[in-house]
Motif scaffolding. Structure first.
Motif, mmCIF file in Angstrom:
data_model
loop_
_atom_site.group_PDB
_atom_site.id
_atom_site.type_symbol
_atom_site.label_atom_id
_atom_site.label_comp_id
_atom_site.label_asym_id
_atom_site.label_seq_id
_atom_site.Cartn_x
_atom_site.Cartn_y
_atom_site.Cartn_z
ATOM 1 N N TRP A 1 0.847 -1.182 0.000
ATOM 2 C CA TRP A 1 0.000 0.000 0.000
ATOM 3 C C TRP A 1 0.882 1.231 0.000
ATOM 4 C CZ3 TRP A 1 -5.064 -0.527 -0.931
ATOM 5 C CH2 TRP A 1 -5.595 -1.811 -0.788
ATOM 6 N N LEU A 2 0.267 2.374 -0.023
ATOM 7 C CA LEU A 2 1.018 3.621 -0.153
ATOM 8 C C LEU A 2 2.071 3.764 0.942
ATOM 9 C CD1 LEU A 2 1.133 6.144 -1.946
ATOM 10 C CD2 LEU A 2 -0.439 7.257 -0.356
ATOM 11 N N ASP A 3 1.709 3.420 2.171
ATOM 12 C CA ASP A 3 2.645 3.563 3.286
ATOM 13 C C ASP A 3 3.837 2.616 3.186
ATOM 14 O OD1 ASP A 3 1.050 5.514 4.331
ATOM 15 O OD2 ASP A 3 0.071 4.230 5.815
ATOM 16 N N ASP A 4 3.736 1.610 2.339
ATOM 17 C CA ASP A 4 4.834 0.647 2.192
ATOM 18 C C ASP A 4 5.909 1.119 1.223
ATOM 19 O OD1 ASP A 4 3.581 -1.262 3.907
ATOM 20 O OD2 ASP A 4 2.255 -1.810 2.243
ATOM 21 N N LEU A 5 5.621 2.154 0.466
ATOM 22 C CA LEU A 5 6.590 2.633 -0.522
ATOM 23 C C LEU A 5 7.784 3.281 0.166
ATOM 24 C CD1 LEU A 5 4.228 4.275 -3.178
ATOM 25 C CD2 LEU A 5 5.236 1.980 -3.212
ATOM 26 N N ARG A 6 8.956 3.077 -0.406
ATOM 27 C CA ARG A 6 10.175 3.698 0.094
ATOM 28 C C ARG A 6 10.687 4.661 -0.970
ATOM 29 N NH1 ARG A 6 8.055 2.371 3.743
ATOM 30 N NH2 ARG A 6 8.616 0.858 5.376
ATOM 31 N N TRP A 7 11.150 5.815 -0.506
ATOM 32 C CA TRP A 7 11.535 6.887 -1.418
ATOM 33 C C TRP A 7 13.019 7.195 -1.296
ATOM 34 C CZ3 TRP A 7 7.841 9.036 -4.637
ATOM 35 C CH2 TRP A 7 6.514 8.685 -4.353
ATOM 36 N N ASP A 8 13.613 7.642 -2.409
ATOM 37 C CA ASP A 8 14.980 8.159 -2.335
ATOM 38 C C ASP A 8 15.006 9.558 -2.926
ATOM 39 O OD1 ASP A 8 15.841 8.180 -5.246
ATOM 40 O OD2 ASP A 8 15.392 6.047 -5.031
ATOM 41 N N SER A 9 16.063 10.276 -2.629
ATOM 42 C CA SER A 9 16.136 11.685 -2.989
ATOM 43 C C SER A 9 16.035 11.911 -4.495
ATOM 44 C CB SER A 9 17.444 12.283 -2.462
ATOM 45 O OG SER A 9 17.480 13.680 -2.675
ATOM 46 N N GLY A 10 16.626 11.014 -5.274
ATOM 47 C CA GLY A 10 16.611 11.189 -6.717
ATOM 48 C C GLY A 10 15.218 11.206 -7.303
ATOM 49 N N GLU A 11 14.285 10.516 -6.663
ATOM 50 C CA GLU A 11 12.917 10.493 -7.182
ATOM 51 C C GLU A 11 12.265 11.876 -7.103
ATOM 52 O OE1 GLU A 11 10.771 6.427 -6.430
ATOM 53 O OE2 GLU A 11 11.943 6.922 -4.645
ATOM 54 N N PHE A 12 12.576 12.612 -6.054
ATOM 55 C CA PHE A 12 12.012 13.954 -5.918
ATOM 56 C C PHE A 12 12.614 14.898 -6.959
ATOM 57 C CE2 PHE A 12 11.129 11.937 -1.917
ATOM 58 C CZ PHE A 12 9.874 12.427 -1.564
ATOM 59 N N THR A 13 13.874 14.657 -7.300
ATOM 60 C CA THR A 13 14.496 15.442 -8.360
ATOM 61 C C THR A 13 13.788 15.182 -9.684
ATOM 62 O OG1 THR A 13 16.645 15.366 -7.241
ATOM 63 C CG2 THR A 13 16.646 15.915 -9.585
ATOM 64 N N VAL A 14 13.493 13.913 -9.967
ATOM 65 C CA VAL A 14 12.781 13.557 -11.194
ATOM 66 C C VAL A 14 11.399 14.212 -11.219
ATOM 67 C CG1 VAL A 14 11.688 11.661 -12.448
ATOM 68 C CG2 VAL A 14 14.018 11.405 -11.577
ATOM 69 N N ILE A 15 10.703 14.154 -10.087
ATOM 70 C CA ILE A 15 9.368 14.747 -10.012
ATOM 71 C C ILE A 15 9.428 16.240 -10.314
ATOM 72 C CG2 ILE A 15 7.512 15.379 -8.412
ATOM 73 C CD1 ILE A 15 7.989 12.616 -7.068
ATOM 74 N N SER B 1 10.138 20.138 -2.708
ATOM 75 C CA SER B 1 11.191 20.162 -1.687
ATOM 76 C C SER B 1 10.615 19.960 -0.288
ATOM 77 C CB SER B 1 11.955 21.484 -1.748
ATOM 78 O OG SER B 1 11.205 22.557 -1.212
ATOM 79 N N LEU B 2 9.407 20.464 -0.052
ATOM 80 C CA LEU B 2 8.789 20.277 1.266
ATOM 81 C C LEU B 2 8.368 18.822 1.473
ATOM 82 C CD1 LEU B 2 6.679 23.549 1.633
ATOM 83 C CD2 LEU B 2 8.867 22.985 2.687
ATOM 84 N N TRP B 3 7.930 18.161 0.396
ATOM 85 C CA TRP B 3 7.587 16.749 0.534
ATOM 86 C C TRP B 3 8.848 15.891 0.666
ATOM 87 C CZ3 TRP B 3 3.210 15.409 2.316
ATOM 88 C CH2 TRP B 3 2.083 16.179 2.060
ATOM 89 N N HIS B 4 9.939 16.323 0.076
ATOM 90 C CA HIS B 4 11.225 15.653 0.294
ATOM 91 C C HIS B 4 11.589 15.725 1.778
ATOM 92 C CE1 HIS B 4 15.623 15.171 0.373
ATOM 93 N NE2 HIS B 4 15.542 14.598 -0.822
ATOM 94 N N GLU B 5 11.412 16.893 2.329
ATOM 95 C CA GLU B 5 11.672 17.091 3.761
ATOM 96 C C GLU B 5 10.740 16.235 4.609
ATOM 97 O OE1 GLU B 5 10.250 20.692 6.368
ATOM 98 O OE2 GLU B 5 12.066 21.284 5.291
ATOM 99 N N ARG B 6 9.490 16.135 4.194
ATOM 100 C CA ARG B 6 8.499 15.353 4.950
ATOM 101 C C ARG B 6 8.857 13.865 4.965
ATOM 102 N NH1 ARG B 6 5.923 11.956 6.999
ATOM 103 N NH2 ARG B 6 3.774 11.330 6.596
#
Length: 370
Positions: free
Chosen positions: A228-242, A271-276
């Motif tokens: 589910w959504l809460d199971d996703l793991r994020w890395d910094s590069g993805e926010f750059t792509v977004i 950037s704020l969601w990256h911080e979050r």
């Protein structure tokens, strides 16, 4: 068809380029075996020389048309022969940079009164092209005075540069998308040049949906439980792509829109969601925010807006903190912004008023040398 001239020359500031300029260049291209367009910009002008050069190269990709940029900070005085000589020296320098040595020019194409004298100084024929501006009743001065009125005469790349970009930002379930869509529709309803007003949706949502779908396909193939959504793991590069793709969507929309573009989110929001999610600040994403050309931010307050869980949101306990972060960032960075509250109609009315004030202030260009 045999070319009438071997090498034609077009010179201008192209501050910014418009339909009259393109007609001039295309006319020269039709009549010459080779054409050089010297983009002579002064360092005091506010549209970068690199932008004007890129715009003209995009608009005139003919292989025998060469765009030659040069900085010309010589003052303007058509009655002073020494100043004339200084300008011609700058133009010859641009030609030498483009070809290795200054080529022989046998025709100068111009719509200006100074065209014949310019041609004489190159020992070339003068070809006047629509000097009365009857075919394309536009000039660089007119564009700078009122880009909106001159919008039909501008190419997509110039429109993208000049469009006023308004960003709607806010925490989850605060009505950003609703307001962005309604704001664009309100201006489009005015008709005329405004009929093409567009809004740019949030790419981050699309990315998140695709990321979850990919994770679920992988889980199904391996026999693991569906994430589910809460199971996703994020890395910094993805926010750059977004952030990159959000800006790409924005630029594409601005090329075909009106003098106003409404954006549902921006790199600052990313950037704020990256911080979050990651607990740190992304320098790459903030650099994109600083390079972007946005004119006004509209912050949709969470006050008075009930939280709606659509399956993609963090939850009610998060959005008040995010609301405060948006307000803090907009204030700390001294970004031009308004905070809208109340009913959807009240928010839209406040947003329209703020955008009308922005458009009413006009565009700011530095004066060319005179």
């Amino acid at each position: 068809m045999t070319a009438a001239f071997s090498h034609g020359l077009v010179i201008g500031k192209f501050y910014p380029p418009h339909a009259g300029h393109h007609h001039l260049i295309d006319t020269a291209a039709e009549r010459c075996a080779q054409v050089t367009v010297v983009v002579a910009a002064s360092s005091v002008e506010s549209i970068p020389l690199a932008c004007r050069t890129a715009w003209l190269r995009e608009a005139h990709p003919q292989p025998h048309v060469v765009i030659a940029p040069v900085v010309d900070d010589v003052e303007i005085d058509y009655d002073d022969p020494e100043i004339w000589s200084a300008h011609v020296e700058v133009f010859r320098h641009a030609l030498a940079l483009a070809y290795g040595s200054a080529p022989v020019i046998d025709a100068v194409f111009s719509s200006e009164t100074y065209g014949p004298e310019l041609a004489r100084r190159f020992a070339a024929a003068h070809v006047g092209v629509d000097p009365a501006r009857e075919r394309f009743p536009v000039s660089g001065t007119r564009v700078r005075e009122d880009p909106g009125a001159a919008w039909p005469w501008l190419r997509p790349a110039v429109r993208a540069y000049l469009a006023r970009r308004v960003v709607v930002v806010g925490a989850e379930s605060s009505g950003t998308t609703t307001l962005a869509r309604a704001l664009a529709a309100c201006f489009a309803a005015r008709g005329g040049v405004w009929a093409a007003t567009r809004w740019v949706p949030e790419y981050g949502r699309t990315y998140c949906e695709e990321k979850l779908a990919s994770a679920r396909r992988a889980a199904k193939e391996s026999g693991r439980p569906e994430p589910w959504l809460d199971d996703l793991r994020w890395d910094s590069g993805e926010f750059t792509v977004i952030a990159e793709r959000q800006l790409a969507w924005e630029d594409a929309a601005a090329r075909s829109g009106s003098p106003l573009l409404v954006c549902d989110t921006d790199a600052l929001t990313t950037s704020l969601w990256h911080e979050r999610y990651l607990g740190t600040v992304s320098g790459d994403v903030l650099q994109m925010h600083e390079r972007a050309r946005h004119d006004l931010w509209i912050h949709t307050s969470v006050e008075g807006v009930p939280f709606e869980q659509d399956g993609w949101r963090d939850g009610e306990h998060i959005r008040h903190g995010m609301d405060r972060r948006f307000r803090q960032e907009l204030a700390d960075r001294e970004l031009p912004h308004v905070v809208v509250t109340g009913s959807p109609d009240d928010r839209l009315a406040a947003a329209v008023q703020a955008v009308d004030a922005l458009l009413g202030a006009g565009w700011t260009f530095t004066r060319p040398l005179a």
